[in-house]
Design a protein around this motif. Sequence first.
Motif, PDB file in Angstrom:
ATOM      1  N   GLU A 199       0.868  -1.178   0.000  1.00 54.29           N
ATOM      2  CA  GLU A 199       0.000   0.000   0.000  1.00 54.29           C
ATOM      3  C   GLU A 199       0.901   1.223   0.000  1.00 54.29           C
ATOM      4  N   GLU A 226      -8.336   0.415  -1.013  1.00 52.52           N
ATOM      5  CA  GLU A 226      -7.015  -0.108  -1.347  1.00 52.52           C
ATOM      6  C   GLU A 226      -6.400   0.716  -2.473  1.00 52.52           C
ATOM      7  N   THR A 265      -1.919  -1.811  -5.275  1.00 54.24           N
ATOM      8  CA  THR A 265      -2.201  -2.826  -4.262  1.00 54.24           C
ATOM      9  C   THR A 265      -1.734  -4.156  -4.808  1.00 54.24           C
TER      10      THR A 265
END
Length: 450
Positions: A42, A154, A327
């Motif tokens: 992330e 995300e 992600t």
Amino acid sequence: MRAESRPIPYRCPHIQASVVDLNAERIAAWNDPDLSKLPFYEPGLAALVDRARGRSLHFSTEVDAAIAAADMVSLSVNTPTKTKGVGAGQASDLRWIEASARQVAACAQGHTIVVEKSTLPVRTAEVVQTILSAAQAADGKTFAVLSNPEFLAEGTAIADLEAPDRVLIGGVDPVAIEALVAIYGQWVPAERILRTNLWSSELSKLTANAFLAQRISSINSIAALCEATGADVQEVARAIGTDSRLGSKFLKAGPVFGGSCFQKDILNLVYLCGHYGLHEVAAYWQQVVVLNTWQQHLIARLVVNRLFGTVTGKRIAVLGFAFKADTNDTRETPAIRICRDLLEEGAQLAIFDPKVGVEQIAADLGVEALVGSEGEVVWQPAADPCAAVCGADAVLLLTEWQQFRQLDWPTLAAEMRQPAWLFDARAVADAAAARAAGLRVWVVGEGEGR
């Protein structure tokens, strides 16, 4: 205040947050000095962990001890769609929520605020409260239950954490509500912290995901119409996105929605509507999932049709496997179904994603061997886009990674078997450069030759 929670940003150094998990391997990864080994990718996460880990942020497998020491416990566990029993294929499996609530009931000391973070069906807090109340009556413990549904997306989770659109806090105990408000209030403007009742908070997150997913399916349905009529879906999306009543987000045509939330939450919404006898409403939302699946099969069929009706023995380079850029999450990624369809047709896939590992791709595809029974390559990982396209008949772009916007198409085209195709399911590649390099190009919502 001590709290067991997900990582709290550095803005609250006075709060000791312990992230606990039964998975020792995962906790070891969180504690690894090498920040590249964190359990998931992330942007910005490694820097945040590095800044707080060992100071106000701790990772441990000592679940019981962390609960006993905590003033506030966040339940942040998986709630997958049930695979069997009542509601299979639609309802959420709440076994881990129930197990967590029982563990909190057994280990908590004194008064504990229990916060639902997982995305849950409406009135789940009632289940949690019932379990906690049993312990409360037996041991003299006290509990307050809050709903604080996750608001991080995300790929942009850290940015969302720093500047959320809104934070929902639902509950009946005003003291507990204000305790959680005080934490968020360290960096979130007061007007963005919304107080609701428990049921409204639970249902709001479910509904928000359903609405966003419905927009994606809607724009993909229009993308198909654009290809048939000569319209340009990006121009249509830009036009309706400037309408203040609609807004511009989630109007990007592509290989449908993926991730851990959208499909699961819509199916849960379908189940709830059916449970309450709202069958027409359930059918409406079910169609959003149906259209999502249709779009995935459509892309695979399109590749087969453009490659002279067969892909048997043909090499196809797949660029991107994560469900979206920034992600490494592959849950419900459209790449799974699209790749499986192509493998079923006999294609040989070379797959590159900058953050998704080989083991994860193999597990998602369910194809154990890279080589088939007759010695043919079924699929193989590629170290970079150039390695993926070597000898390929087509490039299939499935994730909108930034690096795919700047590919060297003359170099890539020279490595492919001609005539060759670019199938851009994200509309991010330089289509003009690919055509100039000699490739035939299909772009989602635009078709060919624009």
